[in-house]
Design a protein around this motif. Structure first.
Motif, short mmCIF file in Angstrom:
data_model
loop_
_atom_site.label_atom_id
_atom_site.label_comp_id
_atom_site.label_asym_id
_atom_site.label_seq_id
_atom_site.Cartn_x
_atom_site.Cartn_y
_atom_site.Cartn_z
N GLY A 9 -2.04 0.19 10.08
CA GLY A 9 -2.09 1.14 11.18
C GLY A 9 -1.81 2.60 10.92
N GLU A 10 -0.54 2.95 10.75
CA GLU A 10 -0.18 4.37 10.67
C GLU A 10 -0.65 5.04 9.38
OE1 GLU A 10 3.45 2.03 9.17
OE2 GLU A 10 1.94 1.81 10.73
N HIS A 11 -1.19 4.24 8.46
CA HIS A 11 -1.67 4.80 7.19
C HIS A 11 -3.18 5.00 7.18
CE1 HIS A 11 2.34 4.32 5.60
NE2 HIS A 11 2.35 3.10 6.11
N ARG A 12 -3.84 4.71 8.32
CA ARG A 12 -5.28 4.91 8.41
C ARG A 12 -5.61 6.40 8.47
NH1 ARG A 12 -5.07 0.55 12.47
NH2 ARG A 12 -5.32 -1.32 11.23
N SER A 13 -6.86 6.69 8.20
CA SER A 13 -7.40 8.07 8.26
C SER A 13 -6.75 9.00 7.26
CB SER A 13 -7.27 8.63 9.69
OG SER A 13 -7.99 7.82 10.59
N LYS A 14 -6.33 8.45 6.12
CA LYS A 14 -5.75 9.26 5.04
C LYS A 14 -6.57 9.14 3.75
CE LYS A 14 -1.04 8.94 6.82
NZ LYS A 14 0.34 8.50 6.56
N GLY A 15 -7.73 8.49 3.86
CA GLY A 15 -8.59 8.32 2.68
C GLY A 15 -8.36 7.03 1.92
N ALA A 68 -9.32 -10.37 -4.22
CA ALA A 68 -8.72 -9.34 -3.38
C ALA A 68 -8.33 -8.13 -4.22
CB ALA A 68 -7.48 -9.89 -2.66
N LEU A 69 -8.50 -6.97 -3.60
CA LEU A 69 -7.98 -5.72 -4.16
C LEU A 69 -6.83 -5.30 -3.27
CD1 LEU A 69 -11.31 -3.74 -4.80
CD2 LEU A 69 -9.92 -4.99 -6.48
N LEU A 70 -5.77 -4.81 -3.88
CA LEU A 70 -4.62 -4.29 -3.14
C LEU A 70 -4.56 -2.79 -3.29
CD1 LEU A 70 -1.56 -6.62 -3.85
CD2 LEU A 70 -2.79 -6.33 -1.70
N LEU A 71 -4.32 -2.10 -2.20
CA LEU A 71 -4.11 -0.65 -2.22
C LEU A 71 -2.61 -0.43 -2.13
CD1 LEU A 71 -5.49 2.36 -1.50
CD2 LEU A 71 -4.12 1.88 0.52
N GLU A 72 -2.07 0.25 -3.13
CA GLU A 72 -0.64 0.56 -3.14
C GLU A 72 -0.45 2.07 -3.11
OE1 GLU A 72 1.01 -3.16 -5.80
OE2 GLU A 72 0.20 -1.42 -6.85
N GLU A 78 -2.28 -11.26 8.17
CA GLU A 78 -1.71 -11.29 9.53
C GLU A 78 -1.93 -9.96 10.25
OE1 GLU A 78 2.26 -12.54 8.53
OE2 GLU A 78 1.72 -14.67 8.61
N HIS A 79 -1.76 -8.85 9.52
CA HIS A 79 -2.05 -7.53 10.11
C HIS A 79 -3.52 -7.43 10.50
CE1 HIS A 79 1.63 -5.16 9.62
NE2 HIS A 79 1.81 -5.74 8.45
N LYS A 80 -4.41 -7.96 9.63
CA LYS A 80 -5.84 -7.90 9.91
C LYS A 80 -6.18 -8.71 11.16
CE LYS A 80 -10.27 -7.17 8.72
NZ LYS A 80 -11.02 -7.40 9.93
N ALA A 81 -5.56 -9.87 11.31
CA ALA A 81 -5.80 -10.69 12.50
C ALA A 81 -5.36 -9.96 13.76
CB ALA A 81 -5.07 -12.03 12.37
N LEU A 109 -0.31 -1.20 1.12
CA LEU A 109 -0.63 -0.73 2.47
C LEU A 109 -2.03 -1.14 2.92
CD1 LEU A 109 0.82 2.90 2.38
CD2 LEU A 109 1.91 0.79 3.19
N GLY A 110 -2.76 -1.84 2.07
CA GLY A 110 -4.10 -2.24 2.45
C GLY A 110 -4.69 -3.22 1.45
N PHE A 111 -5.82 -3.82 1.86
CA PHE A 111 -6.49 -4.76 0.97
C PHE A 111 -7.96 -4.88 1.32
CE2 PHE A 111 -6.11 -7.41 4.58
CZ PHE A 111 -6.79 -8.61 4.39
#
Length: 161
Positions: free
Chosen positions: A96-102, A59-63, A23-26, A69-71
């Motif tokens: 969103g707010e977690h982008r650009s952190k690697g 799917a891979l999940l980033l925790e 849903e976030h991706k959409a 916080l990502g996939f």
């Protein structure tokens, strides 16, 4: 204090979280003029199609500190001409707010590790023509633009050794 970052394969119990991330991706894709519809997937569809007897995607999940916080959502393809499998990356998202952190790079490198283990030749994907920040990110990883479809780039990241 350093955040604990973990990338792992999603399991059936992650289906609700995956739906939330989709849903976030959409929403993100709508903001990039890459998608203007509504998603029609459900937790049950995700359970059946990703974690059933015949998984159609993975799917891979980033925790980070235990919070997803990502996939990355991907599936395997096969070329009869080369006799080699490859991976198609369908979705990559860091909230969103977690982008650009690697974190996006963490996901992509984890996917590349899986690609090496499964002996795939490359990872391919496309990106919105308007998401130039992503284009730069992918190029910095070492991906090349394989072709353009009007303004839409198609990326290829070779898996070597």
């Amino acid at each position: 204090m350093e955040n604990k970052v973990n990338v792992r394969k999603a399991i059936k119990q992650d289906s609700s979280k995956l739906l939330e991330l989709i849903e976030h991706k959409a929403e993100f894709d709508r903001s990039m003029n890459g998608f203007d519809g509504e998603i029609s997937t459900t937790k049950e569809k995700i359970e059946r199609t990703l974690f059933g007897d015949y998984p159609f995607a993975h799917a891979l999940l980033l925790e980070v500190d235990g919070e997803a916080l990502g996939f990355a959502l991907f599936h395997y393809r096969y070329s009869s001409f080369s006799g080699e499998p490859s991976i198609w990356l369908d979705d990559l998202l860091v909230i969103g707010e977690h982008r650009s952190k690697g974190y996006g790079a963490e996901l992509m490198h984890a996917l590349k590790t899986d690609a090496k283990k499964s002996l795939t030749s490359h990872i391919s994907w496309t990106a919105s023509p308007y998401n130039t920040k992503a284009h730069e990110f992918y190029k910095k990883l070492g991906a090349l633009i394989e072709r353009m479809d009007c303004q839409r780039p198609y990326f290829r990241w070779a898996i070597c050794g």
